[in-house]
Write a protein that holds these residues in place. Structure first.
Motif, PDB file in Angstrom:
ATOM      1  N   ASN A 100     -45.140  15.916   4.401  1.00 55.32           N
ATOM      2  CA  ASN A 100     -44.644  16.919   5.342  1.00 55.32           C
ATOM      3  C   ASN A 100     -45.676  17.260   6.407  1.00 55.32           C
ATOM      4  O   ASN A 100     -45.332  17.773   7.475  1.00 55.32           O
ATOM      5  N   SER A 105     -39.967  13.029   5.560  1.00 54.33           N
ATOM      6  CA  SER A 105     -39.321  13.607   4.385  1.00 54.33           C
ATOM      7  C   SER A 105     -38.169  12.716   3.958  1.00 54.33           C
ATOM      8  O   SER A 105     -37.673  11.890   4.727  1.00 54.33           O
ATOM      9  N   TYR A 382     -43.903  19.992  -2.608  1.00 47.19           N
ATOM     10  CA  TYR A 382     -42.972  20.138  -1.488  1.00 47.19           C
ATOM     11  C   TYR A 382     -41.785  19.201  -1.686  1.00 47.19           C
ATOM     12  O   TYR A 382     -41.906  18.125  -2.265  1.00 47.19           O
ATOM     13  N   LYS A 385     -36.989  18.907   3.593  1.00 48.23           N
ATOM     14  CA  LYS A 385     -37.739  18.679   4.833  1.00 48.23           C
ATOM     15  C   LYS A 385     -39.147  19.233   4.714  1.00 48.23           C
ATOM     16  O   LYS A 385     -40.127  18.544   5.020  1.00 48.23           O
ATOM     17  N   ASN A 386     -39.258  20.478   4.241  1.00 50.04           N
ATOM     18  CA  ASN A 386     -40.592  21.073   4.129  1.00 50.04           C
ATOM     19  C   ASN A 386     -40.534  22.342   3.288  1.00 50.04           C
ATOM     20  O   ASN A 386     -40.980  23.397   3.698  1.00 50.04           O
TER      21      ASN A 386
END
Length: 486
Positions: A100, A105, A382, A385-386
């Motif tokens: 990330n 991702s 994680y 996406k993040n």
């Protein structure tokens, strides 16, 4: 008092000079030649779970070459993929960064508009700069546009598939998906199509042949050989030599062939006299895709699997072999990650670190047998996406409330078709002591409020640095992925 004539003095001086000269010549002749930099062979399996080797508990098939590699080297039992999904995990391995941080991702699909930014310095870039021959044979999955392919990311040679081999028209769960034909890529050029499972059954053998040839062709200079096998990711396919040979069905057949592949490459190193100067690392990109049932691997008892922030998604096998350098027959339980491969390897090879910030740590001292050191203190889990879903420090792991994938409570699929799972299960917060509860079943937050506060402070550092979609925060030190040129 003894008097020595001038003539005698000159004679003695000549004798001593000759002796000194002879000793210096002798020392020069006997001085060992400088040790050449080590070769690096890096195996990266796809969806191989922690329990999928016979040395980690697999049943109904055996992996003798990998078991031998473990016996002749060190098995690291607390080794984590940087993220429990394909493209993100691969980006982390090759750059030493949390994916990330790089804007990568998930699993990039065909014709992805983004890829690993060529401005990032990969392990191949750094070793090539140091004079290494760099070859990759297998699955890339960091962008299939030409500007992102391996030859643009530090590799001299590449033959493999550009993304997961289920991203094709025959996908069992997405038959109507508009996937293009899947083709082998040779360098930068698409070649023959992989049309069906018969074609897919040649994947492991083809990659093995290319890897063995690379060793033969570059035996006179240091090399970096990266072998990211596409299997045992579904769809499973084994060549006729291995099909039907295990009691575990097609999954066992595939693992038996992958073990053979490792044996062929290790055997070639020995055949070429390179065995004792080659560091060999065997790891996986993430845990097993559990809802594929009999076509999926084993998490070895850890919770959940691929696509989750629990240990079954992140904990993967790690075997490291280097005769005479890495201790044989050793088991090490220290926390390590795929991000730590890059800084360790470049230091061993005399190369430099990337110019931009990385997240990996050097574990050479631990690798060579010093168990008193602890190279890695913490890890950020994680996903998506993040989203920061958990943090770990030492053996303590704090999971934050988050929506995510779960396989629990669903009957797994059979025969290559997936069973159901959900991506929206609401996981509650929990503090887990991984020493006593590696299955993450017992929340002990109430017993350890001081640890919760400590780990929440660590999480806050992660959010400031990398961001957190769950809290709608952007990190201060994230970078852009590569984008397809218009």
């Amino acid at each position: 008092m003894v008097f020595i004539s001038k003539r005698s003095s000159r004679l003695l001086l000549s004798v001593f000079t000759a002796i000194g000269f002879g000793l210096s010549i002798s020392a020069w002749i006997m001085k060992p030649a400088p040790t050449p930099p080590p070769n690096i062979v890096l195996f990266f399996m796809d969806d191989l779970g922690y329990g999928d080797l016979s040395c980690t508990g697999a049943l109904d098939y055996t992996t003798p070459n990998l078991d031998r590699m473990a016996a002749e080297g060190t098995r690291f039992t607390n080794f984590l993929a940087a993220q429990a999904v394909c493209s993100a995990s691969r980006a982390a391995l090759l750059t030493g960064c949390y994916p990330n941080r790089l804007g990568i991702s998930g699993a990039l699909g065909p014709n992805s508009p983004i890829g690993l930014n060529p401005n990032e310095e990969t392990l191949a870039d750094l070793l090539k700069e140091k004079g290494y021959a760099t070859g990759m044979f297998g699955k890339w999955h960091l962008g299939d546009n030409k500007q992102f392919l391996p030859l643009q990311q530090g590799f001299d040679e590449y033959y493999g598939v550009p993304y997961s081999h289920d991203m094709w028209p025959l996908h069992p769960a997405q038959a109507q998906a508009n996937y293009p034909a899947l083709r082998w890529i040779d360098g930068n050029e698409p070649k023959q199509e992989i049309k069906n499972l018969d074609d897919a059954s040649q994947i492991t053998g083809t990659i093995t042949e290319r890897a063995v040839s690379f060793i033969r062709n570059h035996k006179k200079k240091p090399f970096f050989l990266y072998v990211p096998h596409p299997l045992p990711h579904v769809p499973l396919a084994a060549s006729p030599k291995f099909k039907g040979k295990s009691a575990r069905g097609i999954f066992g057949d595939v693992l038996t062939e992958l073990d053979w592949s490792v044996g062929q490459i290790l055997g070639e190193l020995k055949q070429q006299g390179l065995d004792k100067n080659t560091l060999v690392i065997f790891i996986s990109d993430n845990g097993p895709w559990l809802n594929y049932g009999d076509h999926a691997g084993s998490s070895g008892g850890f919770r959940e699997g691929k696509g989750t922030s629990f240990e079954g998604g992140h904990r993967v096998p790690c075997l490291v072999r280097w005769p005479g350098v890495v201790p044989a027959g050793r088991v090490c339980n220290k926390l390590l990650t795929t991000m730590d491969i890059l800084p360790t390897v470049v230091k061993l090879c005399g190369a430099r670190l990337p110019k931009q910030q990385i997240d990996g740590v050097d574990w050479i001292t631990l690798l060579k047998g010093d168990n008193t050191v602890t190279p890695r203190d913490h890890f950020y889990y994680y996903y998506r996406k993040n989203s920061l879903e958990a943090v770990r420090q030492g053996d303590w792991k704090l999971v934050f409330p988050h929506p995510g994938r779960t396989y629990e409570g669903f009957l797994p699929g059979q025969g290559g078709k997936p069973g159901p799972s959900t991506e929206t299960h609401e996981f509650p917060a929990g503090l887990y002591d991984l020493r006593r509860d590696p299955g993450e079943r017992y929340d002990v937050r109430e017993q350890h409020p001081e640890l919760v506060a400590k780990l929440e402070k660590l999480a806050e550092e992660a959010r400031a640095d990398l961001g957190d979609d769950l809290q709608k925060r952007t990190g201060a030190n994230v970078r852009e992925p590569g984008r397809v040129s218009k």
